[in-house]
Design an enzyme around this catalytic site. Structure first.
Site: not given
Length: 562
Positions: A92, A282, A428, A430
């Site tokens: 990953h 988030e 995204e 965070r």
């Protein structure tokens, strides 16, 4: 268009990456191609595919050692026969830290699968867990939960192996809420910051071979191994952990991006205002949409009346499995080259989130930390991404977010006006704390040398990192050019005055107009400079001393640590 970049191909890649394809071989052929291979370790041919399928090799030699001693045997074989060893967990990752593009099946590269056997779990003490590096984060967090333990934050995908997560300083999203005190055994930084000790395969000059050696967190060499980028092989770690918490996660899809990412000092529902209330947030902002999907976690010992209790993770099935309308659009965009449909695709993803949250009653959920922190399965759509961590002070978070969002939107609009659509996924955002070594409660503990969350000693006011990612389908025209402009903006804007940019190791960075991980200036100067030449040199020196033959490496790492 090759199959791996169709929608069917992307989902097929997910299945192949989750369970590597194994090809049994005739022992006589193995003995001929791998002479003197350690007895008791069965070699086989195996495909390698990274997360999005952009790095793919069929038929590499691989093996799955039964334990750390067999890992040592395999490493010593590789050293004696001029092979390189690459540890593989769940693959990953996006970057070429494990396998480089262009690697062929006849390359002297041995893939060592950790997820098959290096998966032990045991409590070392009421506040520490011993774990093999092949264990998945879901298995680890489940084990901790069964013993009343947990972590403050974790990546969203539970199939990551612990070794892979530590190698690239994996993180979640969390900073202290007002009045919140860090619980003993917890950290707001990366998972690497929880390590108390580790065991690695290292060169021993006295015996003239590679051996297993354990390192305490207070040892200088350990600091280089905590986030080693694939330049080492860690077999086992002991992690400091603490009491588990119940978390509530509330999703919002009604706040305009102009309000959420407004300039600092603006009234309203800004991103920083949610951090100030809960400490954990988030934002997922689909391309060409006006309202992000915002998740806000808060510590909640008891279930709020409006929250649905969740007893398992992965509570957003519309994210785990691509809804048919989105999948059909992906098929048209990629297979037919209909990149102009990016705005339609972005709005379809937003609509799927809005409808999915309502249909699954997952807009307000509550339960043990694992069940709200883990929310993505490997069956989700595989998508390419860049990644950066911007260090700054907690009071400057909204400024970082606002300046990034304004530039991103301006560039996206400028491209669209020219009929170009380099982004069809999402942004995204965070926010985490930094890697404070005091969090582990070990005298003399040192921060990870190469963690993107390593604090800057000369900027103690920088206590926070804003993580920024832009996701787009692999093969999207102009994506690399767009990412290069974003990267240059981040490096130029957050240049050390009130914030500083570091790369996110597992994602895309060092962009030229044509490719990631290719810009010589970023690779050779910007990345080392973001840590400081002394720190970078120290880390490289330790990793070279522990692996002087560079058994644990590849061409990309050789260039990075030249």
């Amino acid at each position: 268009m090759i199959d791996k970049f169709t929608r069917r191909g992307l989902l097929r890649t997910a299945a192949l990456a989750a369970v590597p394809a194994l090809s049994p071989v005739d022992p006589a052929i193995a003995a001929q191609e791998l002479p003197e291979f350690p007895a008791g370790v069965a070699p086989y041919r195996s495909a390698y595919r990274n997360w999005v399928g952009e790095i793919t090799v069929d038929g590499l030699w691989a093996c799955a050692p039964a334990g750390p001693d067999q890992v040592v045997d395999v490493v010593n074989w590789a050293w004696r026969h001029n092979w390189r060893v690459r540890a593989r967990g769940s693959s990953h990752n996006w970057s070429p830290l494990t396998i480089t593009p262009g690697t062929t099946s006849d390359a002297p590269v041995l893939v060592v699968d950790t997820a098959a056997h290096l998966t032990g779990l045991s409590l070392e003490s009421p506040a520490a867990v011993r774990a093999g590096t092949g264990v998945t984060l879901e298995a680890l967090l489940t084990y901790l939960e069964e013993h009343g333990l947990g972590v403050t934050a974790a990546p969203a995908t539970g199939d990551l192996t612990l070794g892979g997560a530590l190698a690239i300083d994996a993180h979640g999203t969390a900073v202290p809420a007002p009045g919140e005190r860090r619980l003993p055994g917890h950290t707001y930084g990366s998972l690497s910051n929880l390590v108390l000790s580790l065991t690695a395969v290292v060169w021993d000059a006295g015996s003239g071979a590679y051996v297993l050696r354990s390192y305490d967190r207070a040892e200088a060499d350990c600091a280089a191994l905590l986030t080693h980028l694939g330049r080492a092989f860690v077999t086992e770690v002991v992690l400091r952990v603490g009491a588990n918490t119940n978390l509530r996660c509330v999703s919002r899809t009604d706040i305009p991006a102009d309000e959420l990412f407004a300039a600092p000092g603006t009234d309203g529902r800004t991103f920083a205002s949610f951090l100030d209330r809960a400490g954990r947030a988030e934002a997922i902002w689909f391309a060409f949409t006006e309202r992000p999907w915002l998740k806000v976690w808060s510590v909640s010992p008891t279930r709020p009346p409006t929250s649905r209790q969740v007893r398992t993770p992965y509570n957003y099935p519309f994210s785990d499995s691509v809804p048919p309308p989105v999948a059909d659009l992906v098929e048209r965009v990629v297979s037919d080259g209909a990149w102009y449909l990016a705005p339609v695709l972005g709005n379809a993803q937003y609509d799927a989130a809005v409808l999915g949250l309502t249909a699954t009653l997952s807009g307000d959920i509550w339960g043990p930390s694992k069940n709200t922190l883990l929310y993505l399965r490997p069956t989700t759509l595989r998508i390419a991404t860049n990644g950066y961590a911007v260090h700054t002070g907690r009071d400057q978070v909204q400024r970082v977010v606002a300046e990034f969002a304004a530039f991103y939107r301006e560039r996206l609009t400028a491209y669209a006006d020219r009929g170009r659509f380099p982004v069809n996924g999402s942004v995204e955002i965070r926010v985490t704390g930094l890697d404070d070594p005091g969090d582990v409660g070990r005298a003399g503990a040192r921060p990870p040398l190469l963690s993107a969350l390593r604090p800057r000693e000369d900027r103690p006011e920088w206590d926070t990192a804003v993580w920024l990612n832009i996701l787009t389908l692999p093969g999207t025209p102009y994506a690399e050019e767009f990412s290069s402009q974003i990267e240059r903006f981040l490096l130029r804007t957050f240049d050390g005055e009130y914030a500083m940019t570091r790369v996110e190791w597992s994602k895309g960075w060092a962009y030229t107009r044509q490719a990631a991980w290719s810009d010589g200036e970023v690779l050779g100067h910007v990345v080392p400079g973001s840590f400081g030449e002394d720190v970078w040199g120290q880390a490289g020196g330790v990793l070279d001393r522990l692996d002087p033959h560079r058994v644990f490496g590849n061409g990309f790492l050789d260039r990075l640590f030249r």
